[in-house]
Design an enzyme around this catalytic site. Structure first.
Site, PDB file in Angstrom:
ATOM      1  N   LYS A  84      49.050  32.737  37.728  1.00  0.00           N
ATOM      2  CA  LYS A  84      48.338  31.861  39.273  1.00  0.00           C
ATOM      3  C   LYS A  84      48.726  30.785  38.715  1.00  0.00           C
ATOM      4  CE  LYS A  84      45.788  34.413  39.811  1.00  0.00           C
ATOM      5  NZ  LYS A  84      45.923  35.331  40.375  1.00  0.00           N
ATOM      6  N   HIS A  97      53.953  36.365  31.743  1.00  0.00           N
ATOM      7  CA  HIS A  97      53.276  35.341  31.657  1.00  0.00           C
ATOM      8  C   HIS A  97      53.102  34.451  30.383  1.00  0.00           C
ATOM      9  CE1 HIS A  97      51.297  35.661  35.477  1.00  0.00           C
ATOM     10  NE2 HIS A  97      50.803  36.312  35.383  1.00  0.00           N
ATOM     11  N   SER A 147      42.013  29.305  41.478  1.00  0.00           N
ATOM     12  CA  SER A 147      42.917  29.945  41.582  1.00  0.00           C
ATOM     13  C   SER A 147      41.806  30.951  40.745  1.00  0.00           C
ATOM     14  CB  SER A 147      44.272  30.525  41.684  1.00  0.00           C
ATOM     15  OG  SER A 147      44.660  31.567  41.716  1.00  0.00           O
TER      16      SER A 147
HETATM   17  S1  PPS Z   1      48.774  36.214  39.051  1.00  0.00           S
HETATM   18  O1  PPS Z   1      48.063  36.856  39.285  1.00  0.00           O
HETATM   19  O2  PPS Z   1      49.231  35.491  37.928  1.00  0.00           O
HETATM   20  O3  PPS Z   1      50.462  36.804  38.706  1.00  0.00           O
HETATM   21  O4  PPS Z   1      48.639  34.266  40.479  1.00  0.00           O
HETATM   22  P1  PPS Z   1      50.422  34.008  41.256  1.00  0.00           P
HETATM   23  O5  PPS Z   1      51.037  34.817  41.934  1.00  0.00           O
HETATM   24  O6  PPS Z   1      50.716  33.278  39.600  1.00  0.00           O
HETATM   25  O7  PPS Z   1      49.620  33.101  41.351  1.00  0.00           O
HETATM   26  C1  PPS Z   1      48.026  33.540  42.708  1.00  0.00           C
HETATM   27  C2  PPS Z   1      48.436  32.149  43.651  1.00  0.00           C
HETATM   28  O8  PPS Z   1      49.670  32.384  44.334  1.00  0.00           O
HETATM   29  C3  PPS Z   1      49.468  32.082  45.576  1.00  0.00           C
HETATM   30  N1  PPS Z   1      50.371  32.822  46.424  1.00  0.00           N
HETATM   31  C4  PPS Z   1      51.292  31.957  46.992  1.00  0.00           C
HETATM   32  N2  PPS Z   1      50.765  30.642  48.089  1.00  0.00           N
HETATM   33  C5  PPS Z   1      51.677  30.332  49.125  1.00  0.00           C
HETATM   34  N3  PPS Z   1      52.344  31.268  49.799  1.00  0.00           N
HETATM   35  C6  PPS Z   1      53.012  32.072  49.436  1.00  0.00           C
HETATM   36  N4  PPS Z   1      53.882  32.917  49.889  1.00  0.00           N
HETATM   37  C7  PPS Z   1      52.537  32.633  48.536  1.00  0.00           C
HETATM   38  N5  PPS Z   1      52.009  34.323  47.122  1.00  0.00           N
HETATM   39  C8  PPS Z   1      51.474  33.689  46.697  1.00  0.00           C
HETATM   40  C9  PPS Z   1      48.008  32.904  45.640  1.00  0.00           C
HETATM   41  O9  PPS Z   1      47.505  33.228  47.256  1.00  0.00           O
HETATM   42  C10 PPS Z   1      48.139  32.884  44.907  1.00  0.00           C
HETATM   43  O10 PPS Z   1      46.901  30.790  44.684  1.00  0.00           O
HETATM   44  P2  PPS Z   1      44.953  30.871  45.494  1.00  0.00           P
HETATM   45  O11 PPS Z   1      45.434  29.400  45.494  1.00  0.00           O
HETATM   46  O12 PPS Z   1      43.852  31.923  44.536  1.00  0.00           O
HETATM   47  O13 PPS Z   1      45.592  31.566  46.657  1.00  0.00           O
END
Ligand code: PPS
Length: 285
Positions: A44, A99, A129
């Site tokens: 996340k 991860h 998240s």
């Molecule tokens: S995972 O499941 O661990 O692989 O998730 P991960 O991709 O690490 O994290 C997901 C969060 O990243 C946000 N996200 C983004 N934020 C801004 N811009 C872009 N382009 C973007 N892509 C993914 C996603 O919304 C999750 O955060 P939260 O706070 O839950 O919205």
């Protein structure tokens, strides 16, 4: 099997899609190649955002690849059973995600010139998240109340273990020429400048137009509208698509909408205990 965990070397993993045998193989036998690029994160923290950025940099800003190939095929998760299979078949140069905490990462990294990009995020936002994601991800246990999940998170009783151990372990590589760290907050504040810094680290020259195309196609809205990147294609066995999406809010500071004053203070106390004296400073400190 879903929603059950096993412990491997002190770290929790979901039973579905992971096994102690494949984790041991990844740690001890997986061969990191000099031209590998690893996108490494605690869950996340911006994994999929960085995966999109790296995919777009690799294709010189041309969105053709990110619009036609699923993100987990563009950059497989090396530690999951299906990701490992894909990583072993991936024609070089490989783009891979992980991860894993550093103590479970392939040992062969030490003998390689592979490039590591480590993305971190404000841990209170990671907590929030992960809390929401745990409700929709069928691999993960139901998180229960936010109060109890907060304690699980602070003690590392969550999938992939302690945020503190993950960050302090990987940030120990800071200063190594093949290691680059960046925060989710920096990506939010200046995506264009961040893309240029990542390109510089990768030794990849992109024109102004190509950098602009990376920025445009890696935006939250672009990713949300791209079925190759928004996880809508993930089988329902893994994710309850009716309950929510991985691309949830995509903002900094959402923890303020969820944590009470007492929960935030409890977090701060543990954060200070775990992080003090390490010489690491972050945008959220
Ligand atoms: S995972 O499941 O661990 O692989 O998730 P991960 O991709 O690490 O994290 C997901 C969060 O990243 C946000 N996200 C983004 N934020 C801004 N811009 C872009 N382009 C973007 N892509 C993914 C996603 O919304 C999750 O955060 P939260 O706070 O839950 O919205």
């Amino acid at each position: 099997m879903a929603r059950q965990y096993f412990t491997h070397k002190g770290v929790l993993f979901p039973c579905l899609g992971y096994s102690p045998e494949s984790l041991s193989y990844v740690e001890n036998e997986f061969q990191v190649q000099d031209d590998d690029v690893f996108n490494i994160t605690y869950p996340k923290s911006g994994t999929n955002w960085m995966r999109e950025i790296l995919s777009l940099i690799r294709s010189d800003g041309d969105p053709g690849w990110v619009r036609s190939v699923l993100n987990w095929d563009r950059a497989p998760w090396v530690e999951s059973q299906s990701g490992l299979e894909a990583a072993l078949k991936y024609p070089p140069p490989r783009l891979l995600c992980s991860h894993l905490p550093i103590h479970l990462f392939p040992k062969s990294l030490q003998r390689s010139k592979a490039k590591i990009i480590y993305t971190l995020r404000c841990p209170k936002d990671v907590l929030v998240s992960l809390y929401h994601f745990s409700k929709i991800m069928r691999l993960f246990k139901d998180p229960g109340s936010l109060d109890s999940f907060l304690e699980d998170f602070l003690s590392g009783n969550v999938v992939y273990g302690s945020w503190f151990h993950h960050v302090t372990g990987w940030m120990g590589l800071k200063g190594n020429e093949n290691f680059f760290s960046i925060t989710y907050e920096e990506l939010q504040q200046d995506l264009q400048g961040s893309v240029r810094r990542i390109c510089h680290f990768l030794g990849k020259e992109l024109s102004e137009e190509q950098v602009a195309a990376v920025v445009e196609n890696a935006s939250f809205q672009s990713m949300k509208g791209n079925k190759m990147s928004n996880f809508s294609q993930l089988p329902a066995e893994y994710m309850d698509h009716q309950k929510g999406e991985l691309l949830r809010k995509g903002i900094c500071g959402d923890w303020r909408n969820h944590l009470s004053e007492a929960q935030s203070q409890r977090f701060d106390t543990v954060y200070q205990e775990q992080m003090q004296g390490l010489g690491l400073t972050f945008p959220w400190d």
